[in-house]
Design a protein around this motif. Structure first.
Motif, mmCIF file in Angstrom:
data_model
loop_
_atom_site.group_PDB
_atom_site.id
_atom_site.type_symbol
_atom_site.label_atom_id
_atom_site.label_comp_id
_atom_site.label_asym_id
_atom_site.label_seq_id
_atom_site.Cartn_x
_atom_site.Cartn_y
_atom_site.Cartn_z
ATOM 1 N N GLY A 119 0.814 -1.205 0.000
ATOM 2 C CA GLY A 119 0.000 0.000 0.000
ATOM 3 C C GLY A 119 0.850 1.259 0.000
ATOM 4 O O GLY A 119 0.344 2.357 0.159
ATOM 5 N N ALA A 120 2.150 1.096 -0.224
ATOM 6 C CA ALA A 120 3.080 2.230 -0.216
ATOM 7 C C ALA A 120 3.471 2.580 -1.642
ATOM 8 O O ALA A 120 3.568 1.710 -2.496
ATOM 9 N N ASN A 121 3.713 3.850 -1.877
ATOM 10 C CA ASN A 121 4.084 4.310 -3.209
ATOM 11 C C ASN A 121 5.592 4.362 -3.400
ATOM 12 O O ASN A 121 6.076 5.075 -4.252
ATOM 13 N N SER A 122 6.338 3.622 -2.625
ATOM 14 C CA SER A 122 7.791 3.660 -2.693
ATOM 15 C C SER A 122 8.314 2.617 -3.670
ATOM 16 O O SER A 122 7.837 1.499 -3.723
ATOM 17 N N TYR A 123 9.327 2.997 -4.412
ATOM 18 C CA TYR A 123 10.002 2.089 -5.339
ATOM 19 C C TYR A 123 10.758 1.011 -4.562
ATOM 20 O O TYR A 123 10.866 -0.118 -5.001
ATOM 21 N N TYR A 124 11.269 1.365 -3.387
ATOM 22 C CA TYR A 124 12.228 0.510 -2.698
ATOM 23 C C TYR A 124 11.641 -0.604 -1.837
ATOM 24 O O TYR A 124 12.301 -1.600 -1.621
ATOM 25 N N ASN A 125 10.456 -0.471 -1.307
ATOM 26 C CA ASN A 125 9.944 -1.453 -0.345
ATOM 27 C C ASN A 125 10.006 -2.886 -0.862
ATOM 28 O O ASN A 125 10.638 -3.746 -0.249
ATOM 29 N N ALA A 126 9.329 -3.165 -1.947
ATOM 30 C CA ALA A 126 9.275 -4.529 -2.471
ATOM 31 C C ALA A 126 10.634 -4.977 -2.989
ATOM 32 O O ALA A 126 11.065 -6.108 -2.735
ATOM 33 N N ARG A 127 11.316 -4.107 -3.694
ATOM 34 C CA ARG A 127 12.615 -4.464 -4.251
ATOM 35 C C ARG A 127 13.615 -4.807 -3.153
ATOM 36 O O ARG A 127 14.307 -5.813 -3.225
ATOM 37 N N LYS A 128 13.684 -3.969 -2.136
ATOM 38 C CA LYS A 128 14.630 -4.191 -1.041
ATOM 39 C C LYS A 128 14.322 -5.505 -0.312
ATOM 40 O O LYS A 128 15.226 -6.280 -0.003
ATOM 41 N N THR A 129 13.046 -5.771 -0.075
ATOM 42 C CA THR A 129 12.654 -7.015 0.591
ATOM 43 C C THR A 129 13.089 -8.226 -0.225
ATOM 44 O O THR A 129 13.638 -9.194 0.311
ATOM 45 N N LEU A 130 12.870 -8.177 -1.540
ATOM 46 C CA LEU A 130 13.239 -9.309 -2.389
ATOM 47 C C LEU A 130 14.754 -9.467 -2.482
ATOM 48 O O LEU A 130 15.263 -10.587 -2.435
ATOM 49 N N MET A 131 15.472 -8.354 -2.604
ATOM 50 C CA MET A 131 16.934 -8.434 -2.679
ATOM 51 C C MET A 131 17.512 -8.991 -1.376
ATOM 52 O O MET A 131 18.477 -9.748 -1.397
ATOM 53 N N ARG A 132 16.916 -8.653 -0.262
ATOM 54 C CA ARG A 132 17.349 -9.240 1.029
ATOM 55 C C ARG A 132 17.102 -10.745 1.023
ATOM 56 O O ARG A 132 17.929 -11.519 1.489
ATOM 57 N N PHE A 133 15.947 -11.157 0.504
ATOM 58 C CA PHE A 133 15.610 -12.579 0.432
ATOM 59 C C PHE A 133 16.666 -13.339 -0.359
ATOM 60 O O PHE A 133 17.058 -14.448 0.006
ATOM 61 N N PHE A 134 17.126 -12.750 -1.459
ATOM 62 C CA PHE A 134 18.131 -13.403 -2.289
ATOM 63 C C PHE A 134 19.567 -13.140 -1.823
ATOM 64 O O PHE A 134 20.515 -13.556 -2.464
ATOM 65 N N GLY A 135 19.713 -12.416 -0.714
ATOM 66 C CA GLY A 135 21.034 -12.158 -0.158
ATOM 67 C C GLY A 135 21.836 -11.129 -0.926
ATOM 68 O O GLY A 135 23.053 -11.089 -0.841
ATOM 69 N N ARG A 136 21.161 -10.265 -1.654
ATOM 70 C CA ARG A 136 21.833 -9.250 -2.458
ATOM 71 C C ARG A 136 22.030 -7.946 -1.693
ATOM 72 O O ARG A 136 22.832 -7.127 -2.083
ATOM 73 N N GLU A 137 21.224 -7.700 -0.675
ATOM 74 C CA GLU A 137 21.317 -6.479 0.130
ATOM 75 C C GLU A 137 21.135 -6.842 1.593
ATOM 76 O O GLU A 137 20.576 -7.870 1.920
ATOM 77 N N LYS A 138 21.579 -5.927 2.444
ATOM 78 C CA LYS A 138 21.413 -6.138 3.884
ATOM 79 C C LYS A 138 20.208 -5.413 4.381
ATOM 80 O O LYS A 138 19.715 -4.505 3.865
#
Length: 138
Positions: A119-138
């Protein structure tokens, strides 16, 4: 996490998006080829064309070749989607399942995906969560 199904990587997911985009481009190219109307070629007087022109026949040949390519790509994409869907269904985390389905399987942008999942208009929320899942970001 996943039981007996080959693990899907972020590269597999990206490849699916690129393949989907390429299929749409080929569809558009095929659609454009159905217009066989061409302006006449102006040649110097006394010269003949290198080969007789039959724009309809040429278009049919090109469309047939592209259609074969499209069919191969479509089959490849269907196989990849089936494998990714089976893997996603086995994931324990509904947040990650939702992000992958919206972004990679339904073609939504990161901003649209975040809006749909959080429900957020942010570009980063979903992307950051997925990248963390794949171990690409902290």
């Amino acid at each position: 996490m996943c039981r007996g199904i080959r693990i899907v990587t972020i590269e597999d997911l990206k490849e699916l998006r690129y393949l989907d985009s390429e299929i749409k481009a080929v569809q558009q190219e095929i659609k454009g080829m159905y217009n066989t109307y061409r302006s006449p070629a102006f040649e110097k007087i006394g010269q003949s064309p290198l080969s007789p022109g039959d724009p309809t026949s040429e278009a049919v040949q090109k469309i047939t070749t592209l259609q074969q390519k499209y069919n191969r790509m479509f089959t490849e994409m269907a196989d990849k989607r089936d494998r990714i869907n089976a893997w996603v269904a086995e994931l324990d985390d509904p947040e990650i399942r939702s992000i992958i389905r919206w972004h990679y399987l339904n073609g939504k942008s990161w901003k649209q995906t975040s809006k749909l999942v959080y429900g957020a208009n942010s570009y980063y929320n979903a992307r950051k969560t997925l990248m963390r899942f794949f171990g690409r970001e902290k």
